[in-house]
Motif scaffolding. Sequence first.
Motif, PDB file in Angstrom:
ATOM      1  N   GLY A 177     -34.288  -0.211 -20.947  1.00  5.75           N
ATOM      2  CA  GLY A 177     -33.361  -0.175 -21.505  1.00  5.75           C
ATOM      3  C   GLY A 177     -33.497  -1.510 -21.591  1.00  5.75           C
ATOM      4  N   GLY A 178     -33.223  -2.451 -20.908  1.00  4.98           N
ATOM      5  CA  GLY A 178     -33.538  -3.755 -21.326  1.00  4.98           C
ATOM      6  C   GLY A 178     -34.552  -4.309 -22.303  1.00  4.98           C
ATOM      7  N   MET A 179     -35.924  -3.231 -21.762  1.00  2.00           N
ATOM      8  CA  MET A 179     -37.231  -3.184 -23.043  1.00  2.00           C
ATOM      9  C   MET A 179     -36.927  -2.604 -24.444  1.00  2.00           C
ATOM     10  N   LEU A 180     -36.276  -1.939 -24.662  1.00  3.17           N
ATOM     11  CA  LEU A 180     -35.292  -1.491 -26.004  1.00  3.17           C
ATOM     12  C   LEU A 180     -34.666  -2.112 -26.526  1.00  3.17           C
ATOM     13  N   ILE A 181     -33.934  -3.518 -25.866  1.00  6.64           N
ATOM     14  CA  ILE A 181     -32.819  -4.152 -26.335  1.00  6.64           C
ATOM     15  C   ILE A 181     -34.002  -5.683 -26.624  1.00  6.64           C
TER      16      ILE A 181
ATOM     17  N   GLY B  96     -26.418   5.762 -28.610  1.00  3.95           N
ATOM     18  CA  GLY B  96     -27.510   4.514 -27.281  1.00  3.95           C
ATOM     19  C   GLY B  96     -26.871   5.475 -26.153  1.00  3.95           C
ATOM     20  N   PRO B  97     -25.709   5.896 -25.409  1.00  7.94           N
ATOM     21  CA  PRO B  97     -25.353   6.110 -24.771  1.00  7.94           C
ATOM     22  C   PRO B  97     -25.724   8.316 -24.348  1.00  7.94           C
ATOM     23  N   LEU B  98     -25.825   8.907 -25.663  1.00 10.20           N
ATOM     24  CA  LEU B  98     -26.439  10.183 -25.837  1.00 10.20           C
ATOM     25  C   LEU B  98     -27.945  10.193 -26.512  1.00 10.20           C
TER      26      LEU B  98
ATOM     27  N   LEU C 273     -24.022   1.205 -34.867  1.00 17.36           N
ATOM     28  CA  LEU C 273     -23.865   2.677 -34.216  1.00 17.36           C
ATOM     29  C   LEU C 273     -25.189   3.068 -33.813  1.00 17.36           C
ATOM     30  N   GLY C 274     -26.402   2.227 -33.737  1.00 22.70           N
ATOM     31  CA  GLY C 274     -27.524   2.057 -32.265  1.00 22.70           C
ATOM     32  C   GLY C 274     -26.929   2.271 -31.237  1.00 22.70           C
TER      33      GLY C 274
ATOM     34  N   GLY D  46     -23.364  -7.531 -45.127  1.00 27.77           N
ATOM     35  CA  GLY D  46     -24.207  -7.005 -45.200  1.00 27.77           C
ATOM     36  C   GLY D  46     -23.649  -5.355 -43.737  1.00 27.77           C
ATOM     37  N   LEU D  47     -23.435  -4.822 -44.450  1.00 29.00           N
ATOM     38  CA  LEU D  47     -22.828  -3.800 -44.318  1.00 29.00           C
ATOM     39  C   LEU D  47     -23.871  -2.554 -44.274  1.00 29.00           C
ATOM     40  N   THR D  48     -24.794  -2.636 -44.606  1.00 32.99           N
ATOM     41  CA  THR D  48     -26.592  -1.192 -44.322  1.00 32.99           C
ATOM     42  C   THR D  48     -26.373  -2.052 -43.067  1.00 32.99           C
ATOM     43  N   THR D  49     -27.400  -2.912 -42.865  1.00 34.85           N
ATOM     44  CA  THR D  49     -27.716  -3.622 -41.359  1.00 34.85           C
ATOM     45  C   THR D  49     -27.000  -3.759 -39.860  1.00 34.85           C
TER      46      THR D  49
END
Length: 136
Positions: free
Chosen positions: A10-14, A57-59, A52-53, A43-46
């Motif tokens: 998790g820390g690495m992904l953050i 994440g929990p999934l 959403l990411g 900046g809606l897309t980003t």
Amino acid sequence: MNAYLPSLVGGMLIGVSAVMLLLLNGRIAGISGIVGRLAQGIGLTTNLAFALGLLLGPLAYLLMFGGWPVVQITTGWPLLIVAGLLVGFGSRMGSGCTSGHGVLGLARLSTRSMVAVATFLASGAVAVAFLRGVGL
């Protein structure tokens, strides 16, 4: 080591996501700023992809580790609501939240972020001591 694997991953992904956002978009991965810009339609897309990411994440955790992380909340809704409002107010007042100041601000050796993170940690320690009745 297996007990620490989810936290390590998790820390690495953050860290990777924060660096990618900074390098590819020139934006700091501060969640309060991302949600604020999303609410303003900037900046809606980003910002939507990043938010959403966070929600998905929990999934990803469930798929990787075969179960949900154990989370235990031992306080009632009134205190959670007050705490959430204080965090939101503090993040606006401090020009950013723990994620922006703590992850990227410290990595960039930002003096403002160092002061902000020290304030977050000290305030958290005082709040825990006060709420647990340990004393100051």
